[in-house]
Motif scaffolding. Sequence first.
Motif, mmCIF file in Angstrom:
data_model
loop_
_atom_site.group_PDB
_atom_site.id
_atom_site.type_symbol
_atom_site.label_atom_id
_atom_site.label_comp_id
_atom_site.label_asym_id
_atom_site.label_seq_id
_atom_site.Cartn_x
_atom_site.Cartn_y
_atom_site.Cartn_z
ATOM 1 N N ASP A 75 0.856 -1.174 0.000
ATOM 2 C CA ASP A 75 0.000 0.000 0.000
ATOM 3 C C ASP A 75 0.903 1.238 0.000
ATOM 4 N N VAL A 76 0.871 1.980 -1.128
ATOM 5 C CA VAL A 76 1.792 3.118 -1.292
ATOM 6 C C VAL A 76 1.561 4.172 -0.220
ATOM 7 N N SER A 77 0.327 4.400 0.153
ATOM 8 C CA SER A 77 0.026 5.423 1.167
ATOM 9 C C SER A 77 0.633 5.066 2.512
ATOM 10 N N LYS A 78 0.610 3.783 2.861
ATOM 11 C CA LYS A 78 1.195 3.362 4.137
ATOM 12 C C LYS A 78 2.711 3.513 4.110
ATOM 13 N N VAL A 79 3.315 3.205 2.987
ATOM 14 C CA VAL A 79 4.777 3.354 2.878
ATOM 15 C C VAL A 79 5.182 4.820 2.996
ATOM 16 N N ARG A 80 4.399 5.713 2.361
ATOM 17 C CA ARG A 80 4.718 7.152 2.459
ATOM 18 C C ARG A 80 4.557 7.662 3.883
ATOM 19 N N LEU A 81 3.513 7.191 4.549
ATOM 20 C CA LEU A 81 3.332 7.593 5.950
ATOM 21 C C LEU A 81 4.493 7.106 6.808
ATOM 22 N N PHE A 82 4.949 5.860 6.520
ATOM 23 C CA PHE A 82 6.095 5.318 7.263
ATOM 24 C C PHE A 82 7.356 6.155 7.014
ATOM 25 N N GLU A 83 7.542 6.543 5.747
ATOM 26 C CA GLU A 83 8.721 7.365 5.418
ATOM 27 C C GLU A 83 8.627 8.756 6.069
ATOM 28 N N GLN A 84 7.430 9.344 6.056
ATOM 29 C CA GLN A 84 7.236 10.656 6.690
ATOM 30 C C GLN A 84 7.424 10.565 8.201
ATOM 31 N N PHE A 85 6.934 9.461 8.761
ATOM 32 C CA PHE A 85 7.128 9.256 10.197
ATOM 33 C C PHE A 85 8.624 9.152 10.538
ATOM 34 N N GLY A 86 9.371 8.465 9.670
ATOM 35 C CA GLY A 86 10.818 8.369 9.887
ATOM 36 C C GLY A 86 11.501 9.732 9.811
ATOM 37 N N THR A 88 13.913 -2.355 1.204
ATOM 38 C CA THR A 88 12.923 -3.402 1.424
ATOM 39 C C THR A 88 13.589 -4.769 1.325
ATOM 40 N N THR A 89 13.303 -5.633 2.279
ATOM 41 C CA THR A 89 13.739 -7.023 2.221
ATOM 42 C C THR A 89 12.513 -7.912 2.119
ATOM 43 N N ASP A 90 12.735 -9.259 2.223
ATOM 44 C CA ASP A 90 11.599 -10.188 2.109
ATOM 45 C C ASP A 90 10.648 -10.103 3.278
ATOM 46 N N SER A 91 11.137 -9.587 4.402
ATOM 47 C CA SER A 91 10.303 -9.626 5.599
ATOM 48 C C SER A 91 10.052 -8.271 6.249
ATOM 49 N N GLN A 92 10.819 -7.263 5.871
ATOM 50 C CA GLN A 92 10.637 -5.984 6.561
ATOM 51 C C GLN A 92 10.995 -4.807 5.658
ATOM 52 N N LEU A 93 10.536 -3.636 6.117
ATOM 53 C CA LEU A 93 10.810 -2.361 5.458
ATOM 54 C C LEU A 93 11.691 -1.532 6.394
ATOM 55 N N SER A 94 12.796 -1.016 5.864
ATOM 56 C CA SER A 94 13.774 -0.286 6.707
ATOM 57 C C SER A 94 13.950 1.137 6.185
ATOM 58 N N TYR A 95 13.952 2.089 7.146
ATOM 59 C CA TYR A 95 14.159 3.495 6.818
ATOM 60 C C TYR A 95 15.433 3.976 7.526
ATOM 61 N N TYR A 96 16.328 4.538 6.736
ATOM 62 C CA TYR A 96 17.598 5.046 7.256
ATOM 63 C C TYR A 96 17.606 6.559 7.100
ATOM 64 N N ALA A 97 17.978 7.290 8.223
ATOM 65 C CA ALA A 97 18.083 8.762 8.198
ATOM 66 C C ALA A 97 19.435 9.175 8.790
ATOM 67 N N LEU A 98 20.149 10.055 8.108
ATOM 68 C CA LEU A 98 21.472 10.514 8.559
ATOM 69 C C LEU A 98 21.308 11.718 9.475
ATOM 70 N N LEU A 99 21.804 11.576 10.718
ATOM 71 C CA LEU A 99 21.721 12.651 11.701
ATOM 72 C C LEU A 99 22.971 13.527 11.615
ATOM 73 N N PRO A 100 22.932 14.738 12.198
ATOM 74 C CA PRO A 100 24.075 15.679 12.060
ATOM 75 C C PRO A 100 25.400 15.136 12.613
ATOM 76 N N ASP A 101 25.399 14.290 13.606
ATOM 77 C CA ASP A 101 26.637 13.782 14.221
ATOM 78 C C ASP A 101 27.101 12.470 13.571
ATOM 79 N N ASP A 102 26.766 12.287 12.299
ATOM 80 C CA ASP A 102 27.119 11.067 11.551
ATOM 81 C C ASP A 102 26.545 9.789 12.182
ATOM 82 N N LYS A 103 25.537 9.962 12.954
ATOM 83 C CA LYS A 103 24.789 8.821 13.450
ATOM 84 C C LYS A 103 23.646 8.502 12.464
ATOM 85 N N VAL A 104 23.293 7.282 12.419
ATOM 86 C CA VAL A 104 22.238 6.866 11.475
ATOM 87 C C VAL A 104 21.056 6.319 12.259
#
Length: 427
Positions: A36-47, A102-118
């Motif tokens: 569901d594209v809308s759910k994925v966008r909400l997940f990305e916005q939430f991230g 995206t993998t076979d079992s989960q959706l992962s969102y990665y965001a780069l923070l200012p201190d080079d933390k992810v």
Amino acid sequence: MRFLTYSLILVVFASTIGLGWLVDTLYQHNAEPEQDVSKVRLFEQFGDNLAQTLAQLANKQAFIHQWTGNHDYQLSLKALDKLVMPPLLVEQFRQQQHLLLTTDSQLSYYALLPDDKVLVLKAPLRLFESQGNATDIFYTLLFYGLLLSFFLIWAYPLLRQLSRLKRAAQSFGDGELTQRIVPSKISYISAIEQEFNHMAQRIADLIADVKLLSSAVSHDLRTPLARIQFGLDTLAEEDDPQLIKEYQEKISDNVEQMTALVETLLNYARLEQTMLTIEREPLALLALLKKLAQQYSTEQVNIMIKATRYQPELTVLGDSQYLSMLFSNLIKNAINYGQGQVIIELSHQQGQVIIMVHDNGNGVPKQQQLDIFKPFVRGNHAANSGYGIGLAFAKRVVQWHHGELSVGDSNILSGAAFRVILPINRG
């Protein structure tokens, strides 16, 4: 009916198991779980919002620790250099500041923070799959469509055969007594069609017999009745004791003749009822024919049997008493109309046994070969008188045993050849 049963089992097996396996295979190869594209966008916005919040917090680990165990989403912090990614993907991540994988079992969102933390936010993929998507509906409709098509393809010949049987029955009921069905070799209901033909033939024969019986009664009974009436009138006027005695004897003879005719009529009328009680059992034809040939052979009559060495094994399923009467009638007919020479020929072909009874008489004229099997029809050159029931009875017995009886010219002797065809016993 076996063909109908086996074909139905095959269709059910092929349609339920075979089609199910086929559609499932196509689904596995061609259909991917839709998200569901809308759910994925909400997940990305939430991230994104979560990354902005963590960027402003001094104690990020405390927030993550409080987060763990309270949500379906998994939240964690990793150093940029600890990420296991191809270099090109890491470079893309640095430029875009966020990444969705995206993998076979989960959706992962990665965001780069200012201190080079992810910031790593993960969620089960099942949360984003569409419920009742178009692909599932398509393959479901495909399965039921193919299932329906299989049953329609199987049922169409059956419905057509039943419709043909219905029309034949209606036509027969409207008086078309010649109406018959030509069974197909692949018909589902060939046994029913054959039984319909046998029933129709029996009914047509019975109706024809009623007409013939009426004609026979009016003809054969009228003559002795007239003689009796004449004798009674003469007795009333006669005084001579000797003449009275002679007239009484003639009247008695006519009464006996009428009695014999009535008894013959009753016996023939009982044939169809007797048919219901015949006992069928395997019967060796050659042994039966040899017994009858020996019984009717005399110094004036020579009966010979022609059979190959394979014929002793031929058996038919029938009633021994009635089959004996059948062949006895044919043999006696050959003796009465012949000149003392009878040949019985036994052979078989294509699952049928053929018995030919030849005589050296004058044969049966072409125009009489069909009528001679009707009751009270007698030949023109009979050696002795009778009521013409023998061949009619033989015809009935052959029909009871699902066979055929016909007459033609003999290719061995000078007279007629009666041909009996019976199905071979396969049991």
